[in-house]
Design a protein around this motif. Structure first.
Motif, PDB file in Angstrom:
ATOM      1  N   LEU A 106       0.830  -1.205   0.000  1.00 40.29           N
ATOM      2  CA  LEU A 106       0.000   0.000   0.000  1.00 40.29           C
ATOM      3  C   LEU A 106       0.864   1.255   0.000  1.00 40.29           C
ATOM      4  O   LEU A 106       0.555   2.228  -0.689  1.00 40.29           O
ATOM      5  CB  LEU A 106      -0.930  -0.034   1.223  1.00 40.29           C
ATOM      6  N   SER A 107       1.977   1.236   0.737  1.00 38.54           N
ATOM      7  CA  SER A 107       2.839   2.418   0.813  1.00 38.54           C
ATOM      8  C   SER A 107       3.428   2.788  -0.550  1.00 38.54           C
ATOM      9  O   SER A 107       3.709   3.956  -0.809  1.00 38.54           O
ATOM     10  CB  SER A 107       3.961   2.204   1.827  1.00 38.54           C
ATOM     11  N   THR A 108       3.576   1.809  -1.429  1.00 39.62           N
ATOM     12  CA  THR A 108       4.087   2.055  -2.782  1.00 39.62           C
ATOM     13  C   THR A 108       2.971   2.496  -3.727  1.00 39.62           C
ATOM     14  O   THR A 108       3.164   3.357  -4.577  1.00 39.62           O
ATOM     15  CB  THR A 108       4.735   0.776  -3.344  1.00 39.62           C
ATOM     16  N   GLN A 109       1.789   1.920  -3.545  1.00 40.02           N
ATOM     17  CA  GLN A 109       0.667   2.172  -4.459  1.00 40.02           C
ATOM     18  C   GLN A 109      -0.145   3.423  -4.149  1.00 40.02           C
ATOM     19  O   GLN A 109      -0.790   3.977  -5.035  1.00 40.02           O
ATOM     20  CB  GLN A 109      -0.286   0.970  -4.443  1.00 40.02           C
ATOM     21  N   LEU A 110      -0.142   3.876  -2.897  1.00 38.08           N
ATOM     22  CA  LEU A 110      -1.020   4.967  -2.480  1.00 38.08           C
ATOM     23  C   LEU A 110      -0.652   6.350  -3.004  1.00 38.08           C
ATOM     24  O   LEU A 110      -1.546   7.114  -3.382  1.00 38.08           O
ATOM     25  CB  LEU A 110      -1.109   4.997  -0.944  1.00 38.08           C
ATOM     26  N   PRO A 111       0.619   6.743  -3.030  1.00 37.22           N
ATOM     27  CA  PRO A 111       0.912   8.129  -3.422  1.00 37.22           C
ATOM     28  C   PRO A 111       0.333   8.499  -4.784  1.00 37.22           C
ATOM     29  O   PRO A 111       0.381   7.706  -5.733  1.00 37.22           O
ATOM     30  CB  PRO A 111       2.444   8.168  -3.435  1.00 37.22           C
ATOM     31  N   GLY A 112      -0.241   9.705  -4.827  1.00 33.19           N
ATOM     32  CA  GLY A 112      -0.839  10.213  -6.052  1.00 33.19           C
ATOM     33  C   GLY A 112      -2.035  11.087  -5.728  1.00 33.19           C
ATOM     34  O   GLY A 112      -2.318  11.387  -4.572  1.00 33.19           O
ATOM     35  N   THR A 113      -2.737  11.469  -6.779  1.00 36.08           N
ATOM     36  CA  THR A 113      -3.941  12.288  -6.655  1.00 36.08           C
ATOM     37  C   THR A 113      -5.135  11.428  -7.015  1.00 36.08           C
ATOM     38  O   THR A 113      -5.119  10.725  -8.038  1.00 36.08           O
ATOM     39  CB  THR A 113      -3.857  13.511  -7.583  1.00 36.08           C
ATOM     40  N   TRP A 114      -6.172  11.486  -6.187  1.00 35.90           N
ATOM     41  CA  TRP A 114      -7.349  10.634  -6.325  1.00 35.90           C
ATOM     42  C   TRP A 114      -8.614  11.477  -6.413  1.00 35.90           C
ATOM     43  O   TRP A 114      -8.758  12.460  -5.686  1.00 35.90           O
ATOM     44  CB  TRP A 114      -7.449   9.689  -5.128  1.00 35.90           C
ATOM     45  N   GLU A 115      -9.535  11.077  -7.289  1.00 38.24           N
ATOM     46  CA  GLU A 115     -10.829  11.742  -7.460  1.00 38.24           C
ATOM     47  C   GLU A 115     -11.929  10.798  -6.970  1.00 38.24           C
ATOM     48  O   GLU A 115     -11.939   9.621  -7.323  1.00 38.24           O
ATOM     49  CB  GLU A 115     -11.037  12.064  -8.938  1.00 38.24           C
ATOM     50  N   LEU A 116     -12.858  11.329  -6.170  1.00 39.75           N
ATOM     51  CA  LEU A 116     -13.913  10.505  -5.582  1.00 39.75           C
ATOM     52  C   LEU A 116     -14.901  10.029  -6.646  1.00 39.75           C
ATOM     53  O   LEU A 116     -15.384  10.815  -7.456  1.00 39.75           O
ATOM     54  CB  LEU A 116     -14.658  11.298  -4.502  1.00 39.75           C
ATOM     55  N   ILE A 117     -15.217   8.740  -6.591  1.00 38.22           N
ATOM     56  CA  ILE A 117     -16.229   8.131  -7.464  1.00 38.22           C
ATOM     57  C   ILE A 117     -17.534   7.950  -6.695  1.00 38.22           C
ATOM     58  O   ILE A 117     -18.607   8.239  -7.193  1.00 38.22           O
ATOM     59  CB  ILE A 117     -15.740   6.759  -7.994  1.00 38.22           C
ATOM     60  N   SER A 118     -17.446   7.423  -5.454  1.00 36.89           N
ATOM     61  CA  SER A 118     -18.649   7.223  -4.642  1.00 36.89           C
ATOM     62  C   SER A 118     -18.304   7.246  -3.168  1.00 36.89           C
ATOM     63  O   SER A 118     -17.175   6.960  -2.774  1.00 36.89           O
ATOM     64  CB  SER A 118     -19.341   5.903  -4.998  1.00 36.89           C
ATOM     65  N   ARG A 119     -19.309   7.591  -2.364  1.00 33.57           N
ATOM     66  CA  ARG A 119     -19.179   7.658  -0.904  1.00 33.57           C
ATOM     67  C   ARG A 119     -20.494   7.158  -0.328  1.00 33.57           C
ATOM     68  O   ARG A 119     -21.526   7.830  -0.419  1.00 33.57           O
ATOM     69  CB  ARG A 119     -18.919   9.111  -0.489  1.00 33.57           C
ATOM     70  N   ILE A 120     -20.484   5.954   0.247  1.00 31.59           N
ATOM     71  CA  ILE A 120     -21.720   5.290   0.662  1.00 31.59           C
ATOM     72  C   ILE A 120     -21.631   4.885   2.132  1.00 31.59           C
ATOM     73  O   ILE A 120     -20.649   4.286   2.565  1.00 31.59           O
ATOM     74  CB  ILE A 120     -21.982   4.051  -0.220  1.00 31.59           C
ATOM     75  N   ASP A 121     -22.692   5.209   2.889  1.00 34.39           N
ATOM     76  CA  ASP A 121     -22.812   4.813   4.289  1.00 34.39           C
ATOM     77  C   ASP A 121     -23.872   3.715   4.388  1.00 34.39           C
ATOM     78  O   ASP A 121     -24.979   3.867   3.858  1.00 34.39           O
ATOM     79  CB  ASP A 121     -23.257   5.993   5.159  1.00 34.39           C
TER      80      ASP A 121
ATOM     81  N   THR B 258     -17.908   3.580   2.859  1.00 34.43           N
ATOM     82  CA  THR B 258     -17.008   3.095   1.812  1.00 34.43           C
ATOM     83  C   THR B 258     -16.846   4.197   0.776  1.00 34.43           C
ATOM     84  O   THR B 258     -17.828   4.673   0.212  1.00 34.43           O
ATOM     85  CB  THR B 258     -17.550   1.816   1.143  1.00 34.43           C
ATOM     86  N   LEU B 259     -15.590   4.598   0.570  1.00 36.36           N
ATOM     87  CA  LEU B 259     -15.283   5.610  -0.430  1.00 36.36           C
ATOM     88  C   LEU B 259     -14.480   4.949  -1.546  1.00 36.36           C
ATOM     89  O   LEU B 259     -13.495   4.250  -1.267  1.00 36.36           O
ATOM     90  CB  LEU B 259     -14.456   6.744   0.194  1.00 36.36           C
ATOM     91  N   ARG B 260     -14.900   5.163  -2.771  1.00 42.13           N
ATOM     92  CA  ARG B 260     -14.183   4.629  -3.933  1.00 42.13           C
ATOM     93  C   ARG B 260     -13.625   5.795  -4.737  1.00 42.13           C
ATOM     94  O   ARG B 260     -14.338   6.769  -5.003  1.00 42.13           O
ATOM     95  CB  ARG B 260     -15.102   3.774  -4.780  1.00 42.13           C
ATOM     96  N   TRP B 261     -12.353   5.680  -5.095  1.00 44.47           N
ATOM     97  CA  TRP B 261     -11.620   6.755  -5.770  1.00 44.47           C
ATOM     98  C   TRP B 261     -10.965   6.223  -7.024  1.00 44.47           C
ATOM     99  O   TRP B 261     -10.655   5.033  -7.106  1.00 44.47           O
ATOM    100  CB  TRP B 261     -10.515   7.286  -4.856  1.00 44.47           C
ATOM    101  N   LYS B 262     -10.712   7.112  -7.998  1.00 38.39           N
ATOM    102  CA  LYS B 262      -9.899   6.749  -9.161  1.00 38.39           C
ATOM    103  C   LYS B 262      -8.694   7.676  -9.205  1.00 38.39           C
ATOM    104  O   LYS B 262      -8.779   8.854  -8.863  1.00 38.39           O
ATOM    105  CB  LYS B 262     -10.697   6.809 -10.457  1.00 38.39           C
ATOM    106  N   ARG B 263      -7.570   7.092  -9.643  1.00 40.17           N
ATOM    107  CA  ARG B 263      -6.339   7.875  -9.738  1.00 40.17           C
ATOM    108  C   ARG B 263      -6.472   8.887 -10.871  1.00 40.17           C
ATOM    109  O   ARG B 263      -6.972   8.585 -11.943  1.00 40.17           O
ATOM    110  CB  ARG B 263      -5.143   6.948  -9.996  1.00 40.17           C
ATOM    111  N   VAL B 264      -6.007  10.122 -10.627  1.00 45.16           N
ATOM    112  CA  VAL B 264      -6.035  11.182 -11.623  1.00 45.16           C
ATOM    113  C   VAL B 264      -4.683  11.197 -12.330  1.00 45.16           C
ATOM    114  O   VAL B 264      -3.652  11.119 -11.682  1.00 45.16           O
ATOM    115  CB  VAL B 264      -6.293  12.552 -10.957  1.00 45.16           C
ATOM    116  N   GLY B 265      -4.725  11.327 -13.646  1.00 49.33           N
ATOM    117  CA  GLY B 265      -3.482  11.423 -14.428  1.00 49.33           C
ATOM    118  C   GLY B 265      -2.920  10.111 -14.707  1.00 49.33           C
ATOM    119  O   GLY B 265      -1.900   9.671 -14.841  1.00 49.33           O
TER     120      GLY B 265
END
Length: 151
Positions: free
Chosen positions: A9-24, A144-151
């Motif tokens: 995760l420490s290798t994969q996480l860095p970057g900019t992320w845009e929210l796709i969904s946020r569900i409770d 649960t928040l789902r994000w997509k990487r930007v760029g």
């Protein structure tokens, strides 16, 4: 069957992320609307490689007044006027698949200094964050928040 091990995760996480969904969702599986940011907020999340992060969330339609988030919500920050923002430092526990964020600055003054730990997974350009928190009515929910990487 050898093969390359999956990056942590420490290798994969860095970057900019845009929210796709946020569900409770409640323990019984019922979806709960979150009025302070709405069901479909706009958000950006940035993690750099030196251990700093920033997050901003905005209610998609701010033409009407938005309720503030509940003060003191468990394991969460508080939105004000349909907006939430915070930044600080983070550490990753690759073994547990968690990220611990220390809020150095936040829109809501009571959130400054909070330490929040989130379960996270990255698969390709998709980031999923899960956390236990409380709804605006004080009910326990899994967010649960789902994000997509930007760029």
């Amino acid at each position: 069957m050898g093969g390359a091990s999956r990056p942590g995760l420490s290798t994969q996480l860095p970057g900019t992320w845009e929210l796709i969904s946020r569900i409770d969702v409640t323990a019984s599986g019922e979806r709960r609307a979150e009025p302070s940011l709405g069901d479909d907020p706009i958000a950006v999340l940035i993690y750099d490689r030196s251990g700093h992060f920033a997050a901003q969330f905005m209610k998609r339609d701010r033409s009407a007044a938005a309720a503030d988030g509940p003060p003191g919500a468990s394991n969460n920050s508080r939105a004000v006027g349909g907006y939430d923002a915070y930044f600080g430092t983070y550490t990753v526990d690759d073994t547990q698949g968690t990220v611990t964020q220390r809020l150095v600055g936040a829109l809501s003054k009571e959130n400054v200094g909070h330490v929040l730990t989130r379960a996270m997974t990255v698969e390709g350009d998709a980031l999923t964050i899960e956390l236990q928190t409380t709804s605006s009515q004080g009910e326990a929910v899994t967010r649960t928040l789902r994000w997509k990487r930007v760029g």
